[in-house]
Structures are given as structure tokens and as C-alpha cells.
Motif scaffolding. Structure first.
Motif, mmCIF file in Angstrom:
data_model
loop_
_atom_site.group_PDB
_atom_site.id
_atom_site.type_symbol
_atom_site.label_atom_id
_atom_site.label_comp_id
_atom_site.label_asym_id
_atom_site.label_seq_id
_atom_site.Cartn_x
_atom_site.Cartn_y
_atom_site.Cartn_z
ATOM 1 N N ILE A 65 0.856 -1.191 0.000
ATOM 2 C CA ILE A 65 0.000 0.000 0.000
ATOM 3 C C ILE A 65 0.888 1.236 0.000
ATOM 4 C CG2 ILE A 65 -1.780 1.241 1.285
ATOM 5 C CD1 ILE A 65 -2.633 -1.481 2.446
ATOM 6 N N THR A 66 0.498 2.254 -0.757
ATOM 7 C CA THR A 66 1.289 3.482 -0.820
ATOM 8 C C THR A 66 1.358 4.145 0.556
ATOM 9 O OG1 THR A 66 -0.610 4.846 -1.392
ATOM 10 C CG2 THR A 66 0.639 3.887 -3.228
ATOM 11 N N ALA A 67 2.411 4.915 0.781
ATOM 12 C CA ALA A 67 2.633 5.556 2.081
ATOM 13 C C ALA A 67 1.481 6.485 2.462
ATOM 14 C CB ALA A 67 3.955 6.321 2.071
ATOM 15 N N ASP A 68 0.974 7.268 1.512
ATOM 16 C CA ASP A 68 -0.133 8.177 1.807
ATOM 17 C C ASP A 68 -1.383 7.417 2.225
ATOM 18 O OD1 ASP A 68 1.432 10.412 1.250
ATOM 19 O OD2 ASP A 68 0.791 10.498 -0.845
ATOM 20 N N ALA A 69 -1.679 6.334 1.536
ATOM 21 C CA ALA A 69 -2.846 5.521 1.887
ATOM 22 C C ALA A 69 -2.641 4.831 3.230
ATOM 23 C CB ALA A 69 -3.129 4.501 0.790
ATOM 24 N N GLN A 70 -1.406 4.385 3.518
ATOM 25 C CA GLN A 70 -1.116 3.774 4.817
ATOM 26 C C GLN A 70 -1.396 4.745 5.957
ATOM 27 O OE1 GLN A 70 2.965 2.466 4.792
ATOM 28 N NE2 GLN A 70 2.486 0.521 3.808
ATOM 29 N N THR A 71 -0.967 5.993 5.795
ATOM 30 C CA THR A 71 -1.185 7.012 6.822
ATOM 31 C C THR A 71 -2.671 7.174 7.103
ATOM 32 O OG1 THR A 71 0.833 8.161 6.154
ATOM 33 C CG2 THR A 71 -0.799 9.441 7.404
ATOM 34 N N GLU A 72 -3.465 7.285 6.055
ATOM 35 C CA GLU A 72 -4.916 7.477 6.220
ATOM 36 C C GLU A 72 -5.583 6.236 6.809
ATOM 37 O OE1 GLU A 72 -6.393 10.364 5.958
ATOM 38 O OE2 GLU A 72 -4.493 11.251 5.314
#
Length: 119
Positions: A107-114
Motif C-alpha cells: 500500500i502506498t505511504a499516503d494511503a497507509q497514513t490514512e
């Protein structure tokens, strides 16, 4: 003439192979990510032979590769494992056509954060 006929046959065979192997539910679709929660609804359908088929409906917030929220609704023929991560294939912004289970690292880092903040 024989060469032209052979080329046409080869092209037809190649086209058939491509059409049989391409999954159009995934091809050219956008991806969003979601952590599986409890199903929103379980639908039961009784078949003519009396067998009961269940569909599990999920309505959740998913996140695209840039971390933008997208409200999605999708179904599965079995109850999905809670806490699993799915990459959903979507068209028209939130219409789910298919999904694959993925590992956290995919999963992309931005999506992981969310996804972490949504827990």
C-alpha cells in the motif's frame, strides 16, 4: 495469398488469446485501499433447489494512492477476513469492479497514513 491467410489466422488466434486472458474488471481501473471491517449487511437468496446463497455487503471509506478518501460499496460471496487489506479496482470514482487482498507493504505511504488514522 497463402501468406495473407496465415497472417489473418495468426492475428485471430492472438486476439482470442488476449481476450481470454485479460480481466476487464481490473484492466485500466483506478486503485483504492481499504482495511476490511465487519459486513454492513448479509443478503440471502434462495436458489430453486432450496440452497441458500449469501452475499456480504461492505460500505466503507477507502483511500486512493494519494490518501484521498473515497466512499465505496462492494460485495463478496464469503465473509472477508476482518483486518485484511484490500486493493479495490474502481471505475467512475467509487464503483468497485474487483478486489485483491494485499500486504501492508504493498500500500502506498499516503494511503497507509490514512488507513492508520481511520482505525
Amino acid at each position: 495469398m497463402k501468406k495473407i491467410g496465415a497472417v489473418i489466422i495468426l492475428l485471430v488466434v492472438a486476439a482470442v488469446v488476449v481476450l481470454m486472458t485479460v480481466d476487464f474488471n481490473r484492466f485500466g481501473k483506478d486503485n483504492v485501499y481499504v482495511e476490511v471491517a465487519e459486513p454492513t449487511e448479509v443478503e440471502e437468496d434462495r436458489l430453486d433447489n432450496g440452497e441458500i446463497m449469501e452475499r456480504y455487503r461492505y460500505q466503507q471509506t477507502a483511500f486512493d494512492e494519494q490518501g484521498e478518501a473515497v466512499e465505496v460499496e462492494f460485495t463478496a460471496g464469503k465473509e472477508l477476513r476482518r483486518g485484511a487489506y484490500l486493493m479495490l479496482y474502481v471505475k467512475n470514482e467509487n464503483e468497485v469492479t474487483s478486489y485483491d487482498e494485499v500486504e501492508w507493504e504493498e500500500i502506498t505511504a499516503d494511503a497507509q497514513t490514512e488507513l492508520e488514522e481511520a482505525r
